[in-house]
Every structure is written in structure tokens, then in C-alpha cells.
Write a protein that holds these residues in place. Structure first.
Motif, short mmCIF file in Angstrom:
data_model
loop_
_atom_site.label_atom_id
_atom_site.label_comp_id
_atom_site.label_asym_id
_atom_site.label_seq_id
_atom_site.Cartn_x
_atom_site.Cartn_y
_atom_site.Cartn_z
N LEU A 52 1.10 -1.45 -0.31
CA LEU A 52 -0.21 0.03 -0.13
C LEU A 52 1.26 1.41 -0.07
O LEU A 52 0.34 1.88 -0.63
N ARG A 57 -0.85 7.88 -4.85
CA ARG A 57 -1.67 8.35 -4.40
C ARG A 57 -2.97 8.53 -4.82
O ARG A 57 -2.52 8.99 -5.69
N GLN A 58 -3.85 8.86 -3.96
CA GLN A 58 -5.39 9.27 -4.45
C GLN A 58 -5.89 10.16 -3.60
O GLN A 58 -6.93 9.54 -3.37
N VAL A 59 -5.83 11.17 -4.01
CA VAL A 59 -6.15 12.36 -2.87
C VAL A 59 -7.47 13.00 -3.00
O VAL A 59 -7.43 13.39 -3.98
N VAL A 60 -7.88 12.65 -2.09
CA VAL A 60 -9.36 13.45 -2.29
C VAL A 60 -9.42 15.37 -1.76
O VAL A 60 -10.24 15.92 -2.74
N ASN A 61 -9.18 15.30 -0.56
CA ASN A 61 -8.94 16.68 -0.60
C ASN A 61 -7.82 16.60 0.53
O ASN A 61 -7.44 15.71 1.18
N ILE A 65 -5.41 13.51 4.28
CA ILE A 65 -4.05 13.86 4.53
C ILE A 65 -3.80 14.24 5.53
O ILE A 65 -2.98 12.89 6.31
N ARG A 196 -16.56 -0.15 2.59
CA ARG A 196 -15.30 -0.26 3.28
C ARG A 196 -15.59 0.27 4.62
O ARG A 196 -14.57 0.68 5.13
N LEU A 199 -12.86 3.60 6.22
CA LEU A 199 -11.64 3.74 5.30
C LEU A 199 -11.85 3.66 3.69
O LEU A 199 -10.74 3.55 3.09
N THR A 200 -13.23 3.67 3.75
CA THR A 200 -13.36 3.36 2.04
C THR A 200 -12.24 4.65 0.88
O THR A 200 -12.01 4.76 -0.19
N GLU A 201 -12.36 5.81 1.72
CA GLU A 201 -12.03 6.92 0.91
C GLU A 201 -10.64 6.84 0.87
O GLU A 201 -9.60 7.77 0.37
N TYR A 202 -10.09 6.13 1.53
CA TYR A 202 -8.78 6.41 1.95
C TYR A 202 -8.53 5.10 1.27
O TYR A 202 -8.40 4.05 1.52
N SER A 203 -7.08 5.99 0.43
CA SER A 203 -6.43 4.96 -0.55
C SER A 203 -4.57 4.71 -0.43
O SER A 203 -4.18 5.46 0.36
N TYR A 206 -1.92 6.49 2.29
CA TYR A 206 -3.27 6.72 3.30
C TYR A 206 -3.12 5.83 4.37
O TYR A 206 -3.98 5.39 5.52
N LEU A 207 -4.03 4.54 3.49
CA LEU A 207 -4.16 3.37 4.33
C LEU A 207 -3.00 2.93 5.35
O LEU A 207 -3.91 2.15 6.47
N ASN B 53 -13.78 -2.54 -2.93
CA ASN B 53 -13.48 -0.90 -3.04
C ASN B 53 -12.67 -1.08 -4.18
O ASN B 53 -11.21 -1.41 -4.07
N LEU B 157 -3.84 17.64 -5.54
CA LEU B 157 -4.85 18.01 -5.08
C LEU B 157 -6.09 18.94 -5.80
O LEU B 157 -7.01 19.02 -6.27
#
Ligand code: SF4
Lengths: 286, 174
Positions: A52, A57-61, A65, A196, A199-203, A206-207, B53, B157
């Protein structure tokens, strides 16, 4: 802080994730064995985390982080505080901060799965936190102190005085370990429930950080369990091994329940057990 | 550097997490995919987990034919998976369209929409064949190509924010 405590703290912070990861590996192996499978290698959790860490990384905002790192820092700090033999209440509040930040990170993204998981995680925290406080108060009633070094210098194992409160503590342990029947916010086994959960959006990396922080937390809670038989090493190891074994068995024989059931059951049973235990303590002291 | 690189490659090979997407299959192939998880085959021995997921998954396992409706969903799931990733098409339907190839609503195999790395034939494919397909896909996972993601975090970001802001245009349903 003298040199001895300092080296103790460093050692605890370095060794805790290895212990937590190994425990998770043994856990998976035993679970597979119960189900008639041979299961992954013991080192599997480490492979997972390293993989992992190496993913893109695939960050949403940026909140995500930030929250992940706060969660890691707070769980490392908890273990360090424990090794420093600090105050139990202090450790409790630092642990809470980390847990809240994990929820904030899950809430900060628009995904409904993550939001749902975050709400369930909050309910779980609401369930175990009063019980943890009650357990700490019980320890105080016996040893007369919230400080770990005083508790350790108490000459008898406090388990003998607080057997029911230990049961209450294992409820909190089950919730913290994300074990059935209390794995409602995210599960270790069925990897698909409400996608999940928290934890769904942590990838990716970050997971991985969340997983490492989770190992620290497992070690911390087990260390708190260990306080109950701190007078001899054999007793300590036996108590922890039995507790963890019971956790795995319970995890395998129970289905996952709803949050309403969890809240009513854990509070009703937990609070009455602790009340009973405190009453026994008072009866003994007369 | 060599040691860490090797450790990373080994870990990637040892912990492939799957996401299984049923892209309009007759359920024959799906049952076979799930059979891999049972005690008889027990793919968890190799660290394989069935993750629901796409953001956590390494390998996308697709069964069934693609039609114009679910092509968007398939593409969406593929895009949500972070690199390095691999795609396995399961069954005659997934590889080419199978018996449904001539149907009016069928686009064809999975490779009409996303790049496929491994084709597992069979109607349905046997669990042994599926496990074999996963092992073949591992080679693809080992090294990320193109070599390294050099985008700075700030750019990532910014992209994420833009992605969120024009979410209405990308809406699949409705
Ligand atoms: S390949 Fe055969 S078993 Fe698999 S989805 Fe197509 S028709 Fe069904």
C-alpha cells in the motif's frame, strides 16, 4: 526524564508496530484455521502495508492527509505515554483525539459510504469510551492512582479485585479491534460491507498509515489489559493470550449486529457489570 | 535503494487485492470467482483478498459482456483504481462477448472499454484457471509503468478539486 525511561519509550515506539502486525498475522492465520483453510503467511499484514505504501496516492482533499497523520501521531504518542508510565486519563484523551480525526477525515469527503462509515465509527466511540472511563475509575478505586507507575507498584494483581471490570474492558477491546459482533463501521473479514465503511476513501499510502496506527492502538489496548496482571510475567502473558484467543473465537462465532443492538447491549451489560464489581469492592473494604 | 525496491516488488506479488465486477455475466463465472475463496481453493493463502472497493484494489476481475450502459460504470471503476493495477477478463463473455457476441446491445469483450492484461477463457472458467490468471497478472503489478508518478501533491489536490466541481457532467445515472 532519565535515560532509562527514554530508551524504554524509544523501544516501545519502534517495537509496537511489529508486535501489532505480527498479532494481526497470527490472527488471520488462526481464523483461517478455524474455517478449515490454511490461511496467509504470518507476515502477510506487513506485505499488505508495504504494498500500500508503494501505490500511487489518490487524494480527495487535503483534510484526509492531515487527519491520517494526526491519527498516526496520536496513537504513537499514546504508546509513548504508556511507556513513560504517564497518566491513564491523559492516554485516554490522546487516543480519543486520534479516533476523532480519523472520523473527520472520512467525513471530509463527499462519498456517502465514507460518511455512513464515519457515523457508525462515532457510535462505536460513543459506546466504548464511557466504559473505558469506568474501567479507569475502577483501577483508581483499587490502587488509589491513575498513574501507571503507581498501578504497577501495587503488590497484588488487580485482576483479582476487578474481574468483571476486565470483562468490560474486553468489550472496548473488541470494538477497537474491529471484531465481530461490533465491526459495524468497517470489518476485517467481509471486505465488502457498505463498501469499506470509514476506510472507503482512504487509499494507497494513507490506508497503510491508518493500518500502522491501528497496530499501535491494538498494542496500547493490550497493554492496558496487561495492567490487570502486572505482578508476574507468566500471569501477564497468560492473561493476554487467553484474552486474544477469546477475541478470535468470538469474532468467528458471532454475526455482526446493528449499532442499536451494540449500544443497548454493551451499555446495559457493561454498566451493570461495573456497578456489580464496584459494589463488591465496597463490600470487601468493610 | 535496491533492498527496498526488492521488498516492494515482493510485497506487491504477495498481496494482490481483487475487485470483482460483474459486467452483465450470467453468474456462471461469478460463482467460479467466489469459489476461489472457499476452503477448497483458499486463495487467501497467496494473500489474495476480495475487496469491494476499487480504491483499495490492485486487480480488476471482470466477468461478462460489456453493453453501452455498464461500459461507463466499468470505465469509472477502472479509473478509480490507483496504479499499479491490472485487469483480468474472465470467461468467454469477458474475453470476446461469447455467446452474446451478436446480441444487439452487446459491445463485445471487456477490452472494448479498458485495456485488459490477462484473458481467462472458459464457459465458465474453472477456478484453477482464474487463479492462474491472477498469477499471470502479478507480473504486470510488480513494476509500475510508467516508472514513477512525479506529479507533486499540490497538482493532485487541484485535480481532485476540479474533478469534484464538475461532478454533474460525469453523472452516470439519470
Ligand atoms: S462465459 Fe459462460 S458462464 Fe461465463 S458469463 Fe459468459 S455465458 Fe456465463
Amino acid at each position: 526524564m532519565d535515560f532509562k525511561t527514554f530508551s524504554f519509550v524509544i523501544l516501545a515506539v519502534i517495537l509496537a508496530p511489529f508486535a501489532g502486525g505480527l498479532l494481526a498475522g497470527i490472527d488471520r492465520r488462526l481464523t483461517a484455521w478455524f474455517q478449515g483453510r490454511s490461511g496467509p503467511p504470518i507476515l502477510q499484514p506487513f506485505y499488505d502495508v508495504i504494498k500500500l505504501l508503494g501505490k500511487d496516492r489518490q487524494v480527495v482533499n487535503y483534510w484526509q492527509i492531515f487527519c491520517v497523520h494526526i491519527y498516526l501521531i496520536s496513537s504513537v504518542l499514546c504508546v509513548a505515554l504508556f511507556a513513560m508510565q504517564a497518566d491513564l486519563l491523559m492516554i485516554f484523551f490522546v487516543m480519543t483525539i486520534g479516533a476523532v480525526f480519523m472520523v473527520v477525515g472520512a467525513m471530509a469527503v463527499p462519498s456517502p459510504y465514507s460518511q455512513l462509515g464515519a457515523q457508525r465509527e462515532l457510535i462505536q466511540m460513543l459506546t466504548y469510551e464511557p466504559l473505558l472511563i469506568i474501567v479507569f475509575v475502577g483501577i483508581y478505586l483499587v490502587t488509589g492512582s491513575f498513574k501507571i507507575d503507581d498501578i504497577l507498584s501495587y503488590e497484588r494483581p488487580i485482576f483479582l479485585m476487578l474481574p468483571l471490570l476486565y470483562l468490560v474492558l474486553t468489550f472496548a477491546l473488541t470494538i477497537k479491534l474491529r471484531k465481530s459482533p461490533f465491526d459495524i463501521s468497517t470489518s476485517h473479514h467481509a471486505h465488502q460491507e457498505v463498501v469499506r465503511g470509514v476506510l472507503t476513501e482512504y487509499s494507497g499510502p494513507y490506508l497503510a498509515i491508518l493500518e500502522i496506527a491501528h497496530w499501535y492502538e491494538i498494542v496500547l489496548i493490550l497493554a492496558i489489559c496487561g495492567l490487570f496482571w502486572s505482578t508476574s510475567w507468566i500471569g501477564l502473558v497468560l492473561l493476554l493470550a487467553l484474552t486474544y484467543m477469546a477475541e478470535i473465537v468470538i469474532d468467528n462465532v458471532t454475526p455482526r449486529m446493528t449499532w442499536k443492538w451494540m449500544l443497548t447491549y454493551v451499555w446495559a451489560v457493561g454498566i451493570s457489570l461495573s456497578f456489580f464489581n464496584m459494589a463488591l469492592l465496597y463490600a470487601n473494604s468493610f | 535503494m535496491g533492498f527496498f525496491q526488492e521488498l516492494l516488488h515482493k510485497s506487491r506479488m504477495k498481496s494482490p487485492w481483487l475487485i470483482h465486477f460483474d459486467c452483465g455475466s450470467c453468474n456462471g463465472c461469478d460463482i467460479e470467482v467466489l469459489a476461489c475463496l472457499t476452503p477448497v481453493y483458499d486463495v487467501e493463502r497467496f494473500g489474495v483478498l476480495n475487496i469491494g472497493n476499487p480504491k483499495h484494489a490492485d486487480i480488476l476481475v471482470v466477468s461478462g459482456t460489456v453493453n453501452p450502459r455498464n461500459a461507463k460504470v466499468l470505465k469509472n471503476i477502472y479509473d478509480q483504481m490507483p496504479e499499479p493495477k491490472a485487469v483480468i477478463a474472465i470467461g468467454a463473455c469477458g474475453t470476446s462477448g461469447g455467446v452474446f457476441r451478436e446480441a444487439y446491445n452487446v459491445l463485445g469483450g471487456v477490452d472494448k472499454v479498458i485495456p485488459v492484461d490477462v484473458y481467462v477463457p472458459g464457459c465458465p472458467s474453472k477456478p484453477e484457471a482464474i487463479i492462474d490468471g491472477v498469477v499471470l497478472a502479478l507480473e504486470k503489478l510488480k513494476v509500475r509503468k510508467p516508472e514513477k508518478d512525479t506529479e507533486p501533491l499540490v497538482a493532485d489536490l487541484k485535480k481532485a478539486r476540479e474533478f469534484y466541481e464538475n461532478r454533474e457532467e460525469r453523472q452516470v445515472t439519470g
